[in-house]
Design a protein around this motif. Structure first.
Motif, PDB file in Angstrom:
ATOM      1  N   GLN A   1      33.275 -34.425  -0.934  1.00 42.87           N
ATOM      2  CA  GLN A   1      32.464 -33.279  -1.321  1.00 42.87           C
ATOM      3  C   GLN A   1      33.443 -32.250  -1.862  1.00 42.87           C
ATOM      4  N   ALA A   2      33.370 -31.947  -3.160  1.00 40.86           N
ATOM      5  CA  ALA A   2      34.403 -31.129  -3.792  1.00 40.86           C
ATOM      6  C   ALA A   2      33.837 -29.881  -4.450  1.00 40.86           C
TER       7      ALA A   2
ATOM      8  N   SER B   1      34.454 -18.775   3.329  1.00 36.13           N
ATOM      9  CA  SER B   1      33.039 -19.124   3.427  1.00 36.13           C
ATOM     10  C   SER B   1      32.790 -20.608   3.670  1.00 36.13           C
ATOM     11  N   GLY B   2      33.753 -21.475   3.316  1.00 37.11           N
ATOM     12  CA  GLY B   2      33.556 -22.912   3.452  1.00 37.11           C
ATOM     13  C   GLY B   2      34.383 -23.520   4.564  1.00 37.11           C
ATOM     14  N   ASP B   3      34.036 -24.732   4.944  1.00 42.82           N
ATOM     15  CA  ASP B   3      34.762 -25.456   5.981  1.00 42.82           C
ATOM     16  C   ASP B   3      35.461 -26.649   5.331  1.00 42.82           C
ATOM     17  N   TYR B   4      36.660 -26.410   4.786  1.00 33.47           N
ATOM     18  CA  TYR B   4      37.375 -27.439   4.039  1.00 33.47           C
ATOM     19  C   TYR B   4      38.486 -28.051   4.887  1.00 33.47           C
ATOM     20  N   GLU B   5      38.704 -29.349   4.680  1.00 29.44           N
ATOM     21  CA  GLU B   5      39.786 -30.043   5.364  1.00 29.44           C
ATOM     22  C   GLU B   5      41.000 -30.225   4.459  1.00 29.44           C
ATOM     23  N   VAL B   6      40.743 -30.295   3.133  1.00 26.84           N
ATOM     24  CA  VAL B   6      41.823 -30.530   2.174  1.00 26.84           C
ATOM     25  C   VAL B   6      41.736 -29.525   1.031  1.00 26.84           C
ATOM     26  N   LEU B   7      42.878 -28.995   0.628  1.00 25.79           N
ATOM     27  CA  LEU B   7      42.979 -28.141  -0.552  1.00 25.79           C
ATOM     28  C   LEU B   7      43.901 -28.817  -1.552  1.00 25.79           C
ATOM     29  N   LEU B   8      43.379 -29.089  -2.756  1.00 24.47           N
ATOM     30  CA  LEU B   8      44.185 -29.614  -3.863  1.00 24.47           C
ATOM     31  C   LEU B   8      44.449 -28.436  -4.785  1.00 24.47           C
TER      32      LEU B   8
ATOM     33  N   ARG C   1      46.418 -18.152   7.004  1.00 23.77           N
ATOM     34  CA  ARG C   1      44.983 -17.964   7.229  1.00 23.77           C
ATOM     35  C   ARG C   1      44.282 -19.233   7.688  1.00 23.77           C
ATOM     36  N   GLN C   2      44.747 -20.377   7.181  1.00 25.77           N
ATOM     37  CA  GLN C   2      44.114 -21.663   7.501  1.00 25.77           C
ATOM     38  C   GLN C   2      45.187 -22.659   7.943  1.00 25.77           C
ATOM     39  N   PRO C   3      45.727 -22.511   9.148  1.00 26.68           N
ATOM     40  CA  PRO C   3      46.863 -23.347   9.574  1.00 26.68           C
ATOM     41  C   PRO C   3      46.535 -24.832   9.683  1.00 26.68           C
ATOM     42  N   HIS C   4      45.263 -25.182   9.807  1.00 28.31           N
ATOM     43  CA  HIS C   4      44.903 -26.595   9.962  1.00 28.31           C
ATOM     44  C   HIS C   4      44.479 -27.238   8.635  1.00 28.31           C
ATOM     45  N   LEU C   5      44.561 -26.490   7.551  1.00 23.29           N
ATOM     46  CA  LEU C   5      44.182 -27.014   6.246  1.00 23.29           C
ATOM     47  C   LEU C   5      45.258 -27.968   5.724  1.00 23.29           C
ATOM     48  N   ASN C   6      44.839 -29.126   5.224  1.00 17.15           N
ATOM     49  CA  ASN C   6      45.761 -30.103   4.641  1.00 17.15           C
ATOM     50  C   ASN C   6      45.909 -29.804   3.149  1.00 17.15           C
TER      51      ASN C   6
END
Length: 233
Positions: free
Chosen positions: A25-26, A41-48, A71-76
């Motif tokens: 879902q992108a 605002s979103g719940d993202y697991e990965v940032l490209l 801000r998002q320490p668990h973001l991949n």
């Protein structure tokens, strides 16, 4: 996942392609303010994210990574590079990225990269990994971490640090050691604090430099694109 690129058409086309693959879902973002707004605002697991996101300036996207990590320490995070430049590869990993991907590689490889990074692995091509190995050879371990802040690791903590350096995800480590993922996370938190690092990449480099992982594994990784040593691709 969130795709961030300074070129609007490229950004939306890539997000649409990932969406159509039915594996992701992108969403897309084309400016710094859009990235931070989306992450809130979103719940993202990965940032490209493109290395040149910030108004198209060379390396501008890399400058955003520390703030994004804060801000998002668990973001991949996967950094999208225009070319395979040694400086940008090293800066990306030092800034907290878990993967680097060159635009000249295939879309299928990108999909695999995103999946692997989301599983907790670190992604780099063999050529990009060679940059990291060369950097290790050029700099003593004392320059990679602040040694005065390092406290001795317990036997279990050393074991977990070694498994992280070998490229295992938290889930794989928990299965290997017959411990819960929550327990592994707690161990890693203490290891990060004792060693003085903030990312798995830094921990892997620390383990490699301090003899917890045979350096020949890293050398082998420069000769293959398989999951070898501290990086997998």
């Amino acid at each position: 996942m969130l795709v961030a690129d300074a070129v609007p058409m490229s950004c939306r086309l890539l997000a649409d392609a990932l969406q159509r693959s039915k594996r992701f879902q992108a969403d897309s973002a084309i400016a710094m303010k859009d990235v931070f707004k989306a992450l809130v605002s979103g719940d993202y697991e990965v940032l490209l994210i493109s290395s040149n996101l910030s108004e198209g300036a060379p390396g501008g996207g890399l400058q955003l990574l520390p703030e994004i990590q804060r801000r998002q320490p668990h973001l991949n995070i996967v950094v999208l590079l225009d070319g395979m430049e040694r400086k940008q590869v090293l800066e990306a990993f030092r800034a907290g990225a878990r993967g680097v991907f060159c635009r000249t590689d295939s879309f299928q490889a990108l999909c695999k990269c995103i999946v692997r990074v989301n599983e907790g692995q670190v992604w780099a091509s063999s050529a990009e990994l060679e940059f990291v190995v060369e950097a290790l050879a050029e700099r003593p371990a004392s320059e990679l971490v602040s040694l005065p802040s390092v406290r001795p690791l317990s036997r279990r903590e050393e074991e977990i640090a070694r498994l992280v350096a070998e490229g295992l995800s938290n889930r794989q480590i928990s299965q290997r050691l017959a411990l819960s993922e929550h327990t592994i996370k707690n161990y890693l938190f203490r290891v990060f604090e004792k060693v003085g690092v903030t990312t798995r990449v830094e921990l892997a480099l620390y383990a490699l430099n301090n003899g917890h992982v045979p350096r020949t594994q890293g050398n082998a990784a420069t000769r293959t694109r398989g999951t070898v040593g501290i990086f997998g691709s």
